[in-house]
Design an enzyme around this catalytic site. Structure first.
Site, PDB file in Angstrom:
ATOM      1  N   ARG A 311     -88.194   0.440   9.233  1.00  0.00           N
ATOM      2  CA  ARG A 311     -87.056  -0.029   9.164  1.00  0.00           C
ATOM      3  C   ARG A 311     -86.410   1.025   9.847  1.00  0.00           C
ATOM      4  O   ARG A 311     -85.565   1.074  10.821  1.00  0.00           O
ATOM      5  CB  ARG A 311     -86.446  -0.412   7.820  1.00  0.00           C
ATOM      6  CG  ARG A 311     -84.841  -0.961   8.328  1.00  0.00           C
ATOM      7  CD  ARG A 311     -84.537  -1.347   6.782  1.00  0.00           C
ATOM      8  NE  ARG A 311     -85.111  -3.002   6.634  1.00  0.00           N
ATOM      9  CZ  ARG A 311     -84.159  -3.853   7.445  1.00  0.00           C
ATOM     10  NH1 ARG A 311     -83.216  -3.864   7.385  1.00  0.00           N
ATOM     11  NH2 ARG A 311     -84.297  -5.718   7.184  1.00  0.00           N
ATOM     12  N   ARG A 343     -82.140   0.608  -1.544  1.00  0.00           N
ATOM     13  CA  ARG A 343     -80.880   0.609  -0.675  1.00  0.00           C
ATOM     14  C   ARG A 343     -80.984   1.144   1.151  1.00  0.00           C
ATOM     15  O   ARG A 343     -80.676   2.299   0.856  1.00  0.00           O
ATOM     16  CB  ARG A 343     -79.705   0.607  -1.218  1.00  0.00           C
ATOM     17  CG  ARG A 343     -78.368   0.136  -1.190  1.00  0.00           C
ATOM     18  CD  ARG A 343     -77.737   0.268  -1.723  1.00  0.00           C
ATOM     19  NE  ARG A 343     -75.765  -0.517  -1.873  1.00  0.00           N
ATOM     20  CZ  ARG A 343     -74.851  -0.347  -2.436  1.00  0.00           C
ATOM     21  NH1 ARG A 343     -74.746   0.438  -2.893  1.00  0.00           N
ATOM     22  NH2 ARG A 343     -73.853  -1.142  -2.273  1.00  0.00           N
ATOM     23  N   THR A 450     -87.848  -7.834   8.243  1.00  0.00           N
ATOM     24  CA  THR A 450     -88.718  -7.264   9.061  1.00  0.00           C
ATOM     25  C   THR A 450     -89.718  -8.306   8.474  1.00  0.00           C
ATOM     26  O   THR A 450     -90.233  -8.675   9.270  1.00  0.00           O
ATOM     27  CB  THR A 450     -88.762  -5.838   8.880  1.00  0.00           C
ATOM     28  OG1 THR A 450     -89.244  -5.364   7.911  1.00  0.00           O
ATOM     29  CG2 THR A 450     -87.393  -5.955   9.469  1.00  0.00           C
ATOM     30  N   GLU A 720     -76.366  -3.343   1.674  1.00  0.00           N
ATOM     31  CA  GLU A 720     -76.782  -2.177   2.157  1.00  0.00           C
ATOM     32  C   GLU A 720     -76.262  -1.571   3.537  1.00  0.00           C
ATOM     33  O   GLU A 720     -75.927  -0.725   3.173  1.00  0.00           O
ATOM     34  CB  GLU A 720     -78.869  -2.622   2.974  1.00  0.00           C
ATOM     35  CG  GLU A 720     -79.185  -3.215   1.678  1.00  0.00           C
ATOM     36  CD  GLU A 720     -80.414  -2.704   2.696  1.00  0.00           C
ATOM     37  OE1 GLU A 720     -81.842  -2.522   2.152  1.00  0.00           O
ATOM     38  OE2 GLU A 720     -80.934  -3.929   3.105  1.00  0.00           O
TER      39      GLU A 720
END
Length: 766
Positions: A311, A343, A450, A720
């Site tokens: 990510r 987070r 994801t 987030e």
């Protein structure tokens, strides 16, 4: 409708009166036993001897467990089965659990755990990113690379180039409620676990594996957490598993909670990063080439490090079109706590790297960083369609919902950015000691897990004969207001007042195979699942009334606690009673899976995100150049929550996210000694933001717009994305330091007073 109303948190009255129950507040059966871990006192080595006689002889001790005493799987990992509950032949970080004590009280267990003698043949630990690179200590054979275009050739051809390195520290979750679990043994080996966890199904799976039973023998319940922030996605596994094993052994209820020091020493943190970059750009600041190397310190076990590092790569572009880009990621194994979800899940680190690059480019050209940001924004507005001409992210996802041009323009005007920037320049020219800085930074954050199969949720809804409604879903409540939002959805579907709805504890016996409440997906997934269940029951009611009153089912209206069918008007309670007496089921499950997503993490290509959430923040700071001490003076935020389900809760999330993000990048410093011992393991040594650290002027507003994706009532996730608004505080500090001298200050995170002072020296070329 109940949605879109700024209602208070459903348990606010319980929180402020102290009546809200957490795991440690649950009434315990008589004879409940308590657990504590005995911990490794070094970071790396082989266990040569283990003397636990003093532990067994300590007051109140019932039993002591080592790895050899465990009946089945000795593993609490969420991924690679590389994380033993109790160390076997070797230890891999200072603070690793080696044995478990079962005692009559919590204090007796803690005391006894400290009496163990663990002899370890120490080896040299690998602690830093640089040491891991030198030793080739990795979780994958080599770096993972996502790329588009030809960054090497584009760098050679660029009008301007520069290089740099950014060090980014980790972060302690510091949830107010520490890790805790309670195991209640049942008949025939069944186990009921009450856990402070974001992922009840994972707890269920790991406990079942540890006690040698199918998942149907384990029930996991979570009413609420006192904060999670990702730290309770996988880190609660060890406590729940230990309690279940102890309860199986003793036949008694078993409970475990970490004290704060143990919590900080044992559990994982946000991942540390080092980001190296080479960037090519034209004289207007438009980036033509970028080569980024991300180095991730993962700790001793894999945990969730691979998707976190993925990510970070996926957010290495943030809000900017990069025609030629290469992103290289190294996932490094070290003898430190196993870094875990936090987070933003890697997104903040990737995004901070990109914002640092843009800031460096602007400084090199002597331009306002905001102008450079705007000149590099994605050119994909509301009228874009998905064709070959649409700009895509480096991983190939078309960006068709970009709103930052308008959002940033509105924030710039509302915050009076230009006039304040001029005033700050005048201030800095007149004040040699106190320097001010300002920065406006954008956020573009992808929403979805994801790992594609996690993008699903279930719900269970009952309508009782008196018209009251009970519901469960797979999401967990950790203070973010998820239960209230989902209750608002249910109330809106049935057209009833909110008090008619009751949400009880998340429970694997009611909703199975849940995903973690993470990835900002709680409202998106569970809201849609609850909507599906409610609509099934509502449609049954409507069909019954349509037959009764000779009208179409879609002409039956549920509104204001009543139901209208033709000329008839009933209370919702009357309809519930009527349909029950007509033998119509008033119970339904609901299921939702996120559509239109596909992702190949090996190729680094696809559409991993259903949509993007956006936002921007302006932060103004002041720095004392004699000491490096600094303060945030003002923050102005405009955040995109789509058509908000609950503006009051969403604004609270934005405020809290900004402060937590600013804390990560300014005061929250994790320090390990050269033996691998965490020195910042208590509130006395680890500085989270307090009330006095929030900006004196704090203006927060929600962007007026709805999600173009088909989400629950066109809302957007808000868990987030706001954390990354805190990046503006870090870059405002960099801006203030830039006023101290001619050189780019090369500020690193966290920007503690010491770090700021060092950057001032670099700016002055001292």
């Amino acid at each position: 409708m109940s949605v879109a109303k700024p209602l208070p948190h459903d348990a606010a009255h319980l929180h402020v009166t102290g009546a809200a129950r957490y795991v440690d507040d649950m009434p315990m059966p008589t004879g409940t036993l308590h657990l504590a871990f005995g911990l490794s006192t070094c970071a790396s080595g082989s266990i040569t001897a283990l003397d636990l006689n003093a532990v067994r002889d300590a007051p109140g001790v019932v039993a002591v467990l080592t790895a050899q005493d465990l009946p089945f799987a000795n593993d609490v990992s969420p991924s690679a089965h590389d994380e033993p509950l109790l160390a076997m032949d070797a230890v891999h970080y200072l603070g690793q659990p080696v044995f478990a004590v079962i005692a009559q009280t919590h204090l007796q267990a803690r005391y006894a755990a400290r009496q163990g003698k663990i002899d370890i043949a120490e080896t040299t630990p690998i602690l830093s990113i640089e040491e891991a690179l030198e030793a080739e200590s990795r979780f994958e054979d080599g770096p993972r690379i996502y790329a588009r275009g030809d960054s090497a050739s584009a760098l050679d051809a660029a009008e301007n180039t520069l290089s740099g390195t950014l060090h980014i520290g980790g972060q302690e979750h510091f949830y107010l409620e520490g890790q805790a679990a309670l195991a209640l043994p049942g008949e025939d080996g069944d186990m009921h676990i009450i856990s402070s966890t974001q992922h009840p199904t994972e707890i269920q799976h790991k406990v079942a594996e540890a006690i040698g039973l199918p998942m149907h023998a384990v029930r996991v319940e979570t009413r609420r957490m006192g904060g999670g922030f990702g730290g309770k996605e996988s880190q609660g596994n060890a406590l729940a598993v230990a309690c279940a094993i102890a309860a199986r052994l003793t036949g008694q209820a078993c409970k475990m909670r970490y004290d704060r020091d143990d919590d900080m020493i044992i559990t994982g943190k946000r991942h540390d990063f080092r980001i190296d970059y080479d960037v090519g750009f034209d004289d207007d600041g438009r980036i033509t080439a970028l080569d980024v190397r991300q180095f991730t310190r993962c700790g001793w076990a894999m945990d969730l490090s691979l998707p976190v590092a993925d990510r970070a790569m996926l957010h290495a572009d943030n809000a900017y079109w990069l025609p030629n880009v290469r992103i290289e990621s190294h996932r490094l194994r070290t003898n430190t706590q196993s870094a875990t979800a936090f987070r933003g899940f890697g997104g903040p680190q990737g995004m901070l790297g990109m914002e640092r690059i843009v800031d460096h480019v602007a400084a090199e050209l002597g331009l306002d960083p905001l102008l450079v940001r705007q000149s590099n924004f994605y050119d994909c507005g509301e009228d874009s369609v998905e064709t070959e001409d649409v700009q895509t992210t480096p991983y190939g996802q078309p960006v068709t919902d970009f709103i930052l041009d308008d959002l940033v323009d509105q924030l710039r005007e509302n915050a009076d950015y230009d006039a304040r920037r001029d005033a700050i320049a005048d201030w800095n020219a007149a004040n040699p000691v106190l320097k001010k800085g300002i920065a406006l930074t954008p956020v573009k954050f992808g929403i979805s897990f994801t790992l594609t199969h996690l993008n699903q949720a279930g719900a269970l809804v009952h309508v009782y004969a008196d018209g009251s409604i009970h519901l469960n879903h797979g999401g967990t409540e950790m203070g973010q207001g998820l239960f209230q939002k989902v209750a608002q959805v249910a109330a809106s579907r049935f057209g009833v007042p909110l008090p008619s709805i009751k949400i009880t504890a998340t429970d694997t016996a009611k909703v199975p195979n849940t995903s973690a409440t993470a990835a900002s997906s709680g409202s998106d997934l569970n809201g849609m699942a609850v909507k599906a269940a409610c609509d099934t029951i509502r449609d049954r009611m409507a069909e019954y009334l349509a037959q009764l009153h000779q009208c179409r089912p879609d002409a039956v209206v549920f509104e204001d606690g009543h139901v209208m069918a033709g000329t008839a008007r009933y209370s919702f309670a009357e309809v519930a009673a009527m349909t029950h007496q007509a033998r119509i089921s008033l119970s339904a499950t609901g299921f939702y899976k996120t559509p239109d997503i596909e992702w190949d993490r090996i190729k680094g290509h696809g559409r991993p995100f259903f949509y993007f959430a956006y936002g921007a923040a302006v932060t103004e700071v002041v720095v004392d150049t004699l000491t490096g001490e600094n303060r945030i003076l003002r923050a102005d935020i405009l955040h995109d929550a789509g058509a908000s389900l609950n503006p009051a809760l969403d604004i609270g999330q934005v405020e809290g996210g900004y402060v937590q993000g600013a804390g990560w990048l300014t005061t929250e410093e994790l320090v390990w000694d050269d033996k691998g011992g965490l020195r910042t393991h208590a509130p006395s040594t680890y500085k989270i933001p307090a009330c006095g650290d929030r900006p004196d002027v704090f203006n927060v507003a929600l962007w007026d717009g709805e999600n173009r994706a088909d989400t629950i009532y066109k809302s957007k996730a808000v868990g987030e994305p706001p954390l990354m608004l805190g990046i503006s505080a870090f870059l405002a500090l960099s801006d203030a330091v830039s006023a101290c001298g001619p050189n780019y200050p090369d500020l690193h995170a966290p920007a503690t007073a010491e770090s700021v002072l060092a950057a001032i020296d670099r700016a002055r070329d001292v």
